[in-house]
Structures are given as C-alpha cells and as structure tokens.
Design a protein around this motif. Sequence first.
Motif, PDB file in Angstrom:
ATOM      1  N   GLU A  82      41.498  -8.569 -26.559  1.00  0.00           N
ATOM      2  CA  GLU A  82      42.623  -8.753 -25.643  1.00  0.00           C
ATOM      3  C   GLU A  82      43.723  -9.629 -26.215  1.00  0.00           C
ATOM      4  OE1 GLU A  82      41.089 -10.239 -22.002  1.00  0.00           O
ATOM      5  OE2 GLU A  82      40.578  -8.270 -21.222  1.00  0.00           O
ATOM      6  N   SER A  83      43.355 -10.696 -26.914  1.00  0.00           N
ATOM      7  CA  SER A  83      44.355 -11.654 -27.366  1.00  0.00           C
ATOM      8  C   SER A  83      44.820 -11.402 -28.796  1.00  0.00           C
ATOM      9  CB  SER A  83      43.807 -13.079 -27.258  1.00  0.00           C
ATOM     10  OG  SER A  83      42.681 -13.235 -28.106  1.00  0.00           O
ATOM     11  N   CYS A  84      44.277 -10.382 -29.437  1.00  0.00           N
ATOM     12  CA  CYS A  84      44.601 -10.139 -30.843  1.00  0.00           C
ATOM     13  C   CYS A  84      46.089  -9.877 -31.048  1.00  0.00           C
ATOM     14  CB  CYS A  84      43.781  -8.963 -31.365  1.00  0.00           C
ATOM     15  SG  CYS A  84      44.191  -8.469 -33.045  1.00  0.00           S
ATOM     16  N   GLY A  85      46.673  -9.038 -30.175  1.00  0.00           N
ATOM     17  CA  GLY A  85      48.082  -8.690 -30.320  1.00  0.00           C
ATOM     18  C   GLY A  85      48.983  -9.893 -30.216  1.00  0.00           C
ATOM     19  N   LYS A  86      48.719 -10.761 -29.241  1.00  0.00           N
ATOM     20  CA  LYS A  86      49.536 -11.953 -29.059  1.00  0.00           C
ATOM     21  C   LYS A  86      49.321 -12.948 -30.183  1.00  0.00           C
ATOM     22  CE  LYS A  86      52.345 -11.736 -25.627  1.00  0.00           C
ATOM     23  NZ  LYS A  86      53.791 -11.905 -25.852  1.00  0.00           N
ATOM     24  N   ARG A  87      48.101 -13.047 -30.663  1.00  0.00           N
ATOM     25  CA  ARG A  87      47.829 -13.955 -31.787  1.00  0.00           C
ATOM     26  C   ARG A  87      48.634 -13.532 -33.016  1.00  0.00           C
ATOM     27  NH1 ARG A  87      43.325 -17.392 -31.326  1.00  0.00           N
ATOM     28  NH2 ARG A  87      42.030 -16.972 -29.490  1.00  0.00           N
ATOM     29  N   PHE A  88      48.652 -12.230 -33.289  1.00  0.00           N
ATOM     30  CA  PHE A  88      49.401 -11.730 -34.437  1.00  0.00           C
ATOM     31  C   PHE A  88      50.894 -11.971 -34.246  1.00  0.00           C
ATOM     32  CE2 PHE A  88      51.826  -8.367 -36.552  1.00  0.00           C
ATOM     33  CZ  PHE A  88      51.419  -8.564 -37.865  1.00  0.00           C
ATOM     34  N   ALA A  89      51.402 -11.768 -33.020  1.00  0.00           N
ATOM     35  CA  ALA A  89      52.824 -11.988 -32.735  1.00  0.00           C
ATOM     36  C   ALA A  89      53.184 -13.455 -32.943  1.00  0.00           C
ATOM     37  CB  ALA A  89      53.146 -11.567 -31.300  1.00  0.00           C
ATOM     38  N   ASN A  90      52.311 -14.351 -32.501  1.00  0.00           N
ATOM     39  CA  ASN A  90      52.567 -15.775 -32.687  1.00  0.00           C
ATOM     40  C   ASN A  90      52.541 -16.154 -34.163  1.00  0.00           C
ATOM     41  OD1 ASN A  90      52.920 -17.267 -30.083  1.00  0.00           O
ATOM     42  ND2 ASN A  90      51.001 -16.253 -29.583  1.00  0.00           N
ATOM     43  N   PHE A  91      51.607 -15.571 -34.901  1.00  0.00           N
ATOM     44  CA  PHE A  91      51.529 -15.869 -36.328  1.00  0.00           C
ATOM     45  C   PHE A  91      52.775 -15.367 -37.067  1.00  0.00           C
ATOM     46  CE2 PHE A  91      50.221 -14.768 -40.705  1.00  0.00           C
ATOM     47  CZ  PHE A  91      49.851 -16.037 -41.134  1.00  0.00           C
ATOM     48  N   SER A  92      53.225 -14.162 -36.716  1.00  0.00           N
ATOM     49  CA  SER A  92      54.431 -13.626 -37.362  1.00  0.00           C
ATOM     50  C   SER A  92      55.656 -14.456 -37.003  1.00  0.00           C
ATOM     51  CB  SER A  92      54.647 -12.160 -36.963  1.00  0.00           C
ATOM     52  OG  SER A  92      54.916 -12.044 -35.577  1.00  0.00           O
ATOM     53  N   SER A  93      55.672 -15.006 -35.781  1.00  0.00           N
ATOM     54  CA  SER A  93      56.813 -15.838 -35.383  1.00  0.00           C
ATOM     55  C   SER A  93      56.862 -17.121 -36.205  1.00  0.00           C
ATOM     56  CB  SER A  93      56.747 -16.172 -33.888  1.00  0.00           C
ATOM     57  OG  SER A  93      55.797 -17.187 -33.618  1.00  0.00           O
ATOM     58  N   VAL A  94      55.698 -17.616 -36.620  1.00  0.00           N
ATOM     59  CA  VAL A  94      55.656 -18.811 -37.469  1.00  0.00           C
ATOM     60  C   VAL A  94      56.310 -18.515 -38.815  1.00  0.00           C
ATOM     61  CG1 VAL A  94      54.143 -20.409 -38.704  1.00  0.00           C
ATOM     62  CG2 VAL A  94      53.614 -19.769 -36.350  1.00  0.00           C
TER      63      VAL A  94
END
Length: 201
Positions: A82-94
């Motif tokens: 469930e949280s994989c997509g948001k985790r990746f989005a947050n990492f890319s934002s970094v």
Amino acid sequence: MCYGKCAKCLGITLVPLAILCIIVNTLLFFPNGETGYNTPEQLADSVWCFSGIIGSGLLMVFPVLVFMGMENNDCCGCCGNESCGKRFANFSSVIFAGIGVAGAAYCFIVSSVGLNIGPKCIVNGSSNYTYPFKDGDYLGNHSMWDTCYKPPNIVTWHVTLFALLLVMSGVQLVLCAIQVVNGLIGFICGECSCCSCCGSA
C-alpha cells in the motif's frame, strides 16, 4: 501528516520565486534600464554566470513539477504494498529537491561574489571598464559609489538586483532543504494514513 500536501505548498511557493529570479537576472544585463552596456567588457563576470536564470530559475522547474504532483500520486497500489508508491514518490522528491538545493546554492554563491566584488564601471580619469571596489568595502560606504560614472547608477543597480537574488535564492535553498527532510520522513515512515484516506473516499 500528509507529506504530499506539504510538498505541493513548497512547490507553489517556489514558482513565483523562480520567475522573479529570472526577471531580476535579466535586468542585470540592462544597467539603469539601458541597452548599450550589455557586453562582457562592460558588465561584471558574475552577471554572465546566469545564476538567477539557470540556478534559481530553470533548474527549479524540476523540483516544482515533482513537488506539485506528489499530492495526486497513487498511494494505494505498488507491487502489492500500500505505501510503496508514496515511499517512492517521497524518495524521488528528495532527489529533485537536491537539484533545487544545488541550483539555489549556485545562485546564492554567485550573488554573494557579485556583491563582494561589485560592478564593472568607468571611474573618473579612466576610459576602461574596471572593478573599482574590493572585498565588499563599498557596500557600507555610499560615498564610494560616486566614483563610478558610467554606466549611470550602476552601483545601485548592481547591488539592489544581486541583493534580491541573494535573498530569493536563500529562501529557495531553505524550501528545498525542507522538502529533503519532508521527503526522507515520508520515505522512511510511509504514508499509511494517506492510503487509508484514499481507501475510505
């Protein structure tokens, strides 16, 4: 905490700053609003670094687009997690926030150097463009500014615009640094609360 909403707010704030930096840097090429002085021999080298146009302007497009799109990213379905997509989005934002930090830092450093060295100008008794000031001493001594008589009002123009770039790039630097922290927290902690909200909608 919804990390996507925070990122979007940061992205919205960066937009006018980036536009203003491009405008201010462009004005540096036209001392006193005149067009007859925009050559490398007549303008300071720091003007030709395009720090506001490239660093705090065009490079900010990438973090802005990523930050503003984070809130709408699908947070409920990546590889069965469930949280994989948001985790990746947050990492890319970094990563993209790092690009913003680099661009803002470039503009900040060039603006600091530009203020310290001062503008090129023609001083009394000379026919060549030179740097009459050293080590920023002229900034606190306005009587020294009168030594430059061509281009007209070049010292005021140079100092005001580079000071604006310094302040705005400093704000951009802080905002992008905030997103680095925000994105790392979102990547480490995930956004389960966001997914539960999506599921209940």
